[in-house]
Design a protein around this motif. Structure first.
Motif, PDB file in Angstrom:
ATOM      1  N   LEU A  96       5.733 -12.854  -9.988  1.00 31.21           N
ATOM      2  CA  LEU A  96       4.483 -13.560 -10.291  1.00 31.21           C
ATOM      3  C   LEU A  96       3.473 -13.225  -9.191  1.00 31.21           C
ATOM      4  CD1 LEU A  96       5.975 -16.926 -11.635  1.00 31.21           C
ATOM      5  CD2 LEU A  96       5.345 -14.872 -12.925  1.00 31.21           C
ATOM      6  N   GLU A  97       2.309 -13.843  -9.216  1.00 27.78           N
ATOM      7  CA  GLU A  97       1.261 -13.445  -8.277  1.00 27.78           C
ATOM      8  C   GLU A  97       1.723 -13.635  -6.832  1.00 27.78           C
ATOM      9  OE1 GLU A  97      -0.734 -15.595 -11.811  1.00 27.78           O
ATOM     10  OE2 GLU A  97       0.971 -15.948 -10.493  1.00 27.78           O
ATOM     11  N   PRO A  98       1.394 -12.691  -5.942  1.00 34.17           N
ATOM     12  CA  PRO A  98       1.813 -12.834  -4.543  1.00 34.17           C
ATOM     13  C   PRO A  98       1.414 -14.169  -3.929  1.00 34.17           C
ATOM     14  CG  PRO A  98       0.969 -10.628  -4.932  1.00 34.17           C
ATOM     15  CD  PRO A  98       0.720 -11.396  -6.197  1.00 34.17           C
ATOM     16  N   MET A  99       0.198 -14.630  -4.205  1.00 33.89           N
ATOM     17  CA  MET A  99      -0.267 -15.876  -3.597  1.00 33.89           C
ATOM     18  C   MET A  99       0.495 -17.096  -4.107  1.00 33.89           C
ATOM     19  SD  MET A  99      -4.163 -17.297  -3.237  1.00 33.89           S
ATOM     20  CE  MET A  99      -4.674 -15.946  -2.193  1.00 33.89           C
ATOM     21  N   ALA A 100       1.150 -16.970  -5.265  1.00 35.10           N
ATOM     22  CA  ALA A 100       1.904 -18.100  -5.800  1.00 35.10           C
ATOM     23  C   ALA A 100       3.117 -18.427  -4.934  1.00 35.10           C
ATOM     24  CB  ALA A 100       2.348 -17.805  -7.230  1.00 35.10           C
ATOM     25  N   SER A 101       3.653 -17.422  -4.255  1.00 38.78           N
ATOM     26  CA  SER A 101       4.807 -17.644  -3.376  1.00 38.78           C
ATOM     27  C   SER A 101       4.444 -17.533  -1.902  1.00 38.78           C
ATOM     28  CB  SER A 101       5.928 -16.644  -3.695  1.00 38.78           C
ATOM     29  OG  SER A 101       5.465 -15.309  -3.561  1.00 38.78           O
ATOM     30  N   SER A 102       3.382 -16.809  -1.608  1.00 36.31           N
ATOM     31  CA  SER A 102       3.000 -16.546  -0.226  1.00 36.31           C
ATOM     32  C   SER A 102       1.475 -16.677  -0.109  1.00 36.31           C
ATOM     33  CB  SER A 102       3.452 -15.129   0.169  1.00 36.31           C
ATOM     34  OG  SER A 102       3.185 -14.862   1.509  1.00 36.31           O
ATOM     35  N   PRO A 103       0.978 -17.857   0.257  1.00 36.24           N
ATOM     36  CA  PRO A 103      -0.461 -18.157   0.157  1.00 36.24           C
ATOM     37  C   PRO A 103      -1.392 -17.226   0.909  1.00 36.24           C
ATOM     38  CG  PRO A 103       0.811 -20.150   0.549  1.00 36.24           C
ATOM     39  CD  PRO A 103       1.762 -19.009   0.703  1.00 36.24           C
ATOM     40  N   ASN A 104      -0.888 -16.512   1.909  1.00 39.77           N
ATOM     41  CA  ASN A 104      -1.747 -15.605   2.668  1.00 39.77           C
ATOM     42  C   ASN A 104      -1.785 -14.192   2.095  1.00 39.77           C
ATOM     43  OD1 ASN A 104      -2.461 -17.591   4.583  1.00 39.77           O
ATOM     44  ND2 ASN A 104      -0.533 -17.260   5.675  1.00 39.77           N
ATOM     45  N   GLU A 105      -1.074 -13.966   0.986  1.00 45.71           N
ATOM     46  CA  GLU A 105      -1.050 -12.645   0.354  1.00 45.71           C
ATOM     47  C   GLU A 105      -1.668 -12.714  -1.033  1.00 45.71           C
ATOM     48  OE1 GLU A 105       2.662 -10.084   1.467  1.00 45.71           O
ATOM     49  OE2 GLU A 105       3.383 -12.120   1.092  1.00 45.71           O
ATOM     50  N   ARG A 106      -2.573 -11.794  -1.296  1.00 45.77           N
ATOM     51  CA  ARG A 106      -3.158 -11.710  -2.632  1.00 45.77           C
ATOM     52  C   ARG A 106      -2.627 -10.505  -3.416  1.00 45.77           C
ATOM     53  NH1 ARG A 106      -7.249 -14.262   0.187  1.00 45.77           N
ATOM     54  NH2 ARG A 106      -8.328 -15.917  -0.956  1.00 45.77           N
ATOM     55  N   GLN A 107      -2.199  -9.476  -2.685  1.00 48.63           N
ATOM     56  CA  GLN A 107      -1.788  -8.244  -3.347  1.00 48.63           C
ATOM     57  C   GLN A 107      -0.375  -7.847  -2.932  1.00 48.63           C
ATOM     58  OE1 GLN A 107      -4.748  -5.188  -2.690  1.00 48.63           O
ATOM     59  NE2 GLN A 107      -6.242  -6.203  -3.990  1.00 48.63           N
ATOM     60  N   THR A 108       0.215  -6.968  -3.719  1.00 50.70           N
ATOM     61  CA  THR A 108       1.558  -6.475  -3.459  1.00 50.70           C
ATOM     62  C   THR A 108       1.632  -5.014  -3.863  1.00 50.70           C
ATOM     63  OG1 THR A 108       3.917  -6.811  -3.939  1.00 50.70           O
ATOM     64  CG2 THR A 108       2.380  -7.172  -5.747  1.00 50.70           C
ATOM     65  N   LYS A 109       2.633  -4.328  -3.380  1.00 53.28           N
ATOM     66  CA  LYS A 109       2.893  -2.964  -3.837  1.00 53.28           C
ATOM     67  C   LYS A 109       3.942  -2.929  -4.935  1.00 53.28           C
ATOM     68  CE  LYS A 109       1.571  -0.468   0.363  1.00 53.28           C
ATOM     69  NZ  LYS A 109       2.003   0.505   1.409  1.00 53.28           N
ATOM     70  N   ALA A 110       4.609  -4.064  -5.138  1.00 55.25           N
ATOM     71  CA  ALA A 110       5.673  -4.115  -6.143  1.00 55.25           C
ATOM     72  C   ALA A 110       5.653  -5.478  -6.822  1.00 55.25           C
ATOM     73  CB  ALA A 110       7.028  -3.846  -5.498  1.00 55.25           C
TER      74      ALA A 110
END
Length: 610
Positions: free
Chosen positions: A189-203
């Protein structure tokens, strides 16, 4: 956007499910996995596979937990739960970790360790906590040769700009990754949903499953988590620099709230799709069983209110011209698209007649409830089931309903209302990107589906572009990740559709980019483009979308049905998916306009799927 606003959006819960068919347990294989408990008998600390221990780090353990409260880690605000200490308190939270052995039904007996963390906020105020399950289980001792196979969203293959907020420009394309001892992270799911300081991911994962392998061993180790909860998976190292994995998330617990979080560790000898099967069996709650007729569909015909006279003809008669060919082409499902006066405003029982395709160069087409009913009746007479199209977020501001729903438009990161770039023949004025975080928009779609089911009684509702239901809304009053709202919406939509009969179905269009199909009856997405279906990685076994769709039917739409015919057949033969036929968009000949040689070739190929 405030950090807490994003954290509070996701909910937790324990989930379980069942798939239909699994191998019988081989009694000669049941002793190949041996789980070892600590001396007090509360938690497991080691697993041996064919006599080889898989855990080398006592700190990371077999399936331990680490919890921290507050912005900075210190001895007073961090708690580790392990075989020597399976319960405790930290920062106003009371926690307890339990282990239970389970079977995935893959034939190796008790091959799964389930960790359940009970967390209770014992204070009268909200608490934000970072919670992670850790594991040092590795298939082989030489971690430098560590590899993983993860079901990465196909949006990395076409660099879809609609996923730019999630990082699609830098998404990995290959599901197989050689990572050794290097740092690696991926998000479900969205990176920020699990890690509030991250908006993007590579995977971006289609299912929360990381399958770990090593060329030095035939064994694999998989970590997975429940389907309806966001998680971040990343490599970690202990104090001795030994490598392991962490499945974690940041979450807010309300005053006196109590939740259970689950994580699973699987030992197996199959390919990654076996780990995906275990995930669906143990960590996904399947509310409805499979609908028999849908599982038998091999051909899905899609009509974009086409013309009976090709690209330059007046739209509206192509469906009727193609119906006589349905039986020859083994059409099992036929879906009406483009029938509405305004996209997003699909149906109303008091609107008996209207103009559709008002933006088409050849002029608008006359449509009516009566005509749609006649098509559905003729479809069923031809031996096929009838579907009706809806879109998830597009809304044409020419609709009389637009002013009422104006505040439901998604707000982008710059604070602007987000337009949707599609401007096809079904567009009258401007299409806007509506937000699933808006309760008004979700209720509007539920009411539209209710009208369609009440008035037309189709066999299926087919939602288009369900992959856009992941992302962020930056609205000041509802800002945050969309997935929690989207999952809840599709659960409700599926219940609504099924309330009209046990044989009614809801279909998504994930196009290999998302996993909303988990809360539907199957997928009918249009993936027939060179950068998706045309990319060999999209069809490489184990096929990534299988992680999301599981055992559910996959009956794709295909506007490029002739151009992408060989790729369609390749996927169908590998995975048992359906084949898409179409009329009215990109290719305009439909079935009635095919020459005899082409028709015979296609029909022969289709027969080979049975």
């Amino acid at each position: 956007m405030k950090r807490r606003d994003f954290i509070a959006l996701t909910s937790t819960g324990m989930v379980s499910s069942a798939l239909n068919a699994y191998p019988v347990i081989n009694p000669f294989s049941m002793d190949s996995i041996k789980w070892k408990k600590s001396s007090d008998g509360k938690l497991f600390h080691q697993v041996n596979c064919d006599g080889s221990p898989l855990v080398s780090s006592q700190q990371l353990g077999l399936l331990n937990v680490v919890v921290s409260v507050g912005e900075k880690k210190s001895a007073g605000n961090e708690l580790m739960l392990n075989p020597g200490n399976n319960e405790g308190k930290v920062g106003g939270l009371r926690l307890k970790l339990n282990h239970v052995l389970k079977t995935s039904h893959l034939g190796l007996g008790q091959d799964v360790l389930e960790g359940t963390l009970s967390v209770k906020n014992v204070t009268g105020k909200p608490i934000v906590a970072d919670i992670g399950f850790t594991s040092a289980a590795q298939p082989a001792e030489n971690v430098a040769d560590q590899e993983i196979y993860i079901p990465i969203s196909a949006k990395g293959l076409n660099r879809d700009s609609r996923y730019a907020d999630l990082g699609s420009k830098v998404f990995f394309q290959e599901c197989a990754q050689s990572i050794g001892r290097n740092d690696f992270s991926c998000h479900y799911l969205e990176p920020m949903a699990s890690s509030p300081n991250e908006r993007q991911t590579k995977a971006l994962l289609l299912a929360p499953v990381v399958d770990i392998l090593n060329k030095a061993s035939s064994w694999k180790v998989a970590l997975f988590t429940p389907s309806d909860q966001p998680f971040r998976f990343d490599t970690i190292k202990d104090r001795e620099n030994k490598t392991g994995w962490k499945a974690g998330r940041t979450m807010e617990l309300a005053a006196n709230q109590e939740v259970n979080l689950n994580c699973y560790l699987l030992c197996h000898k199959g390919t990654a799709d076996k780990a995906w099967e275990a995930f669906h069996y143990l960590a996904h709650d399947e509310e409805f069983g499979q609908v028999d007729w849908l599982s038998k569909v091999k051909v899905h015909y899609y009509d974009f209110l086409s013309s009976a006279h090709g690209k330059n003809g007046l739209r509206g008669g192509g469906y009727e011209a193609d119906i006589p060919h349905f039986k020859d082409f083994h059409v099992g499902l036929a879906t009406q698209h483009g029938y509405y006066p305004y996209i997003g405003d699909f149906m109303h029982p008091d609107r008996k007649e209207w103009l559709a395709m008002q933006g088409d160069a050849q002029g608008a087409a006359r449509m009516s409830i009566g005509k749609m009913k006649e098509r559905i009746a003729a479809t069923r007479k031809a031996g096929a089931r009838a579907g009706v199209y809806m879109h998830t977020v597009l809304f044409d501001d020419a609709s009389p309903l637009f002013d009422v729903l104006n505040d439901s438009i998604l707000i982008d990161q710059s604070g602007q209302k987000k337009k949707f770039t599609w401007k096809g023949p079904d567009t009258v004025k401007q299409n806007w990107w509506m937000s699933f975080a808006s309760e008004d928009w979700r209720n509007h779609l539920l009411k539209q589906a209710e009208y369609i089911m009440d008035v037309l009684d189709p066999d299926a509702i087919v939602f288009d572009e369900t992959f856009v239901c992941l992302g962020y809304d930056y609205h000041p009053e509802r800002g945050g990740p969309l997935s929690a709202y989207s999952i809840d919406f599709f659960k409700k939509m599926r219940r609504l559709v099924h309330s009209y009969g046990q044989d009614k179905v809801l279909l998504t269009s994930d196009c290999g980019g998302s996993n909303l199909v988990m809360w539907a009856d199957g997928d009918a997405g249009d993936h027939s483009y060179p950068a998706l279906l045309g990319n060999p990685l999209y069809r490489k076994k184990p096929i990534r979308y299988k992680a999301a769709i599981g055992q559910k039917p996959w009956v794709p739409c295909s506007w490029h049905f002739l151009k992408m015919w060989e790729e369609q057949m390749d996927l169908a033969r590998k995975m048992g998916t359906g084949i898409g036929l179409s009329n009215g968009w990109i290719e305009f000949n439909g079935l009635n306009g095919l020459d005899a040689e082409t028709s015979n070739r296609l029909i022969k190929d289709i027969k080979g799927l049975y």
